[in-house]
Write an enzyme that holds these catalytic residues in place. Structure first.
Site, short mmCIF file in Angstrom:
data_model
loop_
_atom_site.label_atom_id
_atom_site.label_comp_id
_atom_site.label_asym_id
_atom_site.label_seq_id
_atom_site.Cartn_x
_atom_site.Cartn_y
_atom_site.Cartn_z
N VAL A 63 0.83 -1.19 0.00
CA VAL A 63 0.00 0.00 0.00
C VAL A 63 0.87 1.25 0.00
O VAL A 63 2.04 1.22 0.37
CB VAL A 63 -0.96 0.04 1.22
N ASN A 89 -4.59 -1.14 8.11
CA ASN A 89 -3.69 -1.68 9.13
C ASN A 89 -2.24 -1.79 8.67
O ASN A 89 -1.34 -1.90 9.50
CB ASN A 89 -4.20 -3.08 9.54
N SER A 142 -1.66 4.29 17.22
CA SER A 142 -0.73 3.67 18.17
C SER A 142 -0.54 4.59 19.36
O SER A 142 -0.61 5.82 19.22
CB SER A 142 0.63 3.45 17.50
N TYR A 155 7.50 6.71 12.82
CA TYR A 155 6.28 6.00 13.21
C TYR A 155 5.36 6.91 14.01
O TYR A 155 4.14 6.93 13.78
CB TYR A 155 6.68 4.77 14.03
N ALA A 156 5.92 7.69 14.92
CA ALA A 156 5.10 8.62 15.72
C ALA A 156 4.44 9.66 14.82
O ALA A 156 3.26 9.99 14.99
CB ALA A 156 5.97 9.31 16.77
N ALA A 157 5.20 10.18 13.85
CA ALA A 157 4.65 11.17 12.94
C ALA A 157 3.51 10.58 12.12
O ALA A 157 2.46 11.22 11.94
CB ALA A 157 5.75 11.68 12.00
N LYS A 159 1.57 7.91 12.84
CA LYS A 159 0.40 7.54 13.65
C LYS A 159 -0.33 8.77 14.17
O LYS A 159 -1.57 8.78 14.26
CB LYS A 159 0.82 6.62 14.79
#
Length: 319
Positions: A63, A89, A142, A155-157, A159
């Site tokens: 994706v 997901n 998350s 990952y923080a950005a 989510k």
């Protein structure tokens, strides 16, 4: 069954959390489009759902691009005649601290998590609107996106961005009767297996045993199946009035995360200049500064991870 006659796409659903979501949607009556980058994994996921008595088909593609988003929606329509539910997901990790994180590490995570959610949701919403379907878009956030986590800038950005998009989509999709929500899972995954703090919980789960109550209740940490029920609920007609929300699920715990609100407010006629802030910021806001990162409770002694054992001596050579 609550989702009888519905059709769902679940991205990144070949294994782990995504497969748990897909299986639960199928149990509730939905036909499911499985998505994974590994053809063998996707085929096995389809087999598992069909062996449970459900209906499934697979799209093998990463994706991120608009082309793959179109492919996913087209597969749902071609295989099962319509689309009602999208669960975004799919995700990857490229964890490194800021100075070690490369452009490629950052771009890869943003492309799959954030852009993949955006392109898939845009394509699904277009289909819903064109066909008068009160669809459901369920994104996966998350705790890292809510509070931050060391080594996970990318990952923080992504989510945090997903939750921001959900709040915007709730406004834009309301007239069409489409809902958009973010699920914040706290569950045993391949990533948590490597964290000593969760060792006893993950070991119990792998043995097919119930996790200790400390993890399930006190921490709200559980299995993928503990999250799957929330995904299916948000996909159902019973959740028609729920949109723009970030909802956490893990173990025995269900949480409704608040939208960011001001923790404290002060006014000064004429505004706040540099010297005004130097003199006043600490006494006005010093005790109200917000914490960052997850704060875990101390582990009870019986749940402490096993201490590392010395490596056994190498066997003597023979001959």
């Amino acid at each position: 069954m609550s989702l009888s006659g519905k059709v769902a796409i679940v991205t990144g659903s070949g294994r782990g959390l995504g497969l748990a979501y897909a299986r639960e949607l199928a149990r509730q009556g939905a036909a499911v489009v499985i998505n994974d980058v590994d053809a063998a994994v996707a085929a096995e996921a389809v087999r598992v759902i069909e062996s449970d008595g459900g209906r499934a088909a697979a799209v093998v593609a990463p994706v991120g691009s608009s082309e793959v988003a179109k492919q996913l929606v087209q597969a749902a329509v071609t295989e099962f005649g319509r689309l009602d539910i999208l669960v975004t997901n799919a995700g990857i990790l490229r964890d490194k601290s800021l100075l070690k994180m490369t452009d490629e590490d950052f771009d890869a995570v943003i492309n799959v998590h954030l852009k993949g959610t955006f392109t898939s949701a845009r394509e699904a919403f277009g289909y819903f609107k064109e066909n008068g379907i009160a669809g459901r878009i369920i994104t996966i956030g998350s705790p890292t996106g809510q509070r931050g986590n060391f080594g996970q800038t990318n990952y923080a950005a992504a989510k945090a961005g997903i939750v921001g998009m959900v709040r915007t989509w709730a406004l834009e999709m309301k007239k069409a009767g489409v809902t958009a929500n973010a699920v914040i899972p706290v569950a045993a995954t391949a990533m948590t297996k490597t964290v000593p703090y969760f060792q006893k919980a993950v070991e119990a789960d792998e043995r097919g045993e119930a996790m200790p109550a400390f993890f399930r209740h006190d921490l709200g940490f559980g299995t993928a199946d503990d999250v799957a029920g929330l995904v299916a609920f948000l996909a159902s007609d019973a959740a028609a009035g729920i949109t723009g929300q970030a909802i956490g699920a893990g173990g025995d715990r269900l949480q409704l995360w608040t939208h960011p609100e001001a923790a404290a407010t002060e006014y000064r006629e004429g505004g706040w200049g540099y010297q005004d802030l130097v003199e006043n910021f600490g006494k006005l806001f010093g005790d109200k500064l917000q914490s960052v990162g997850e704060e875990f409770l101390p582990l009870p002694e019986e749940l402490q991870p096993a201490t590392a054992q010395p490596e056994p001596a190498a066997p003597a050579k023979v001959g």
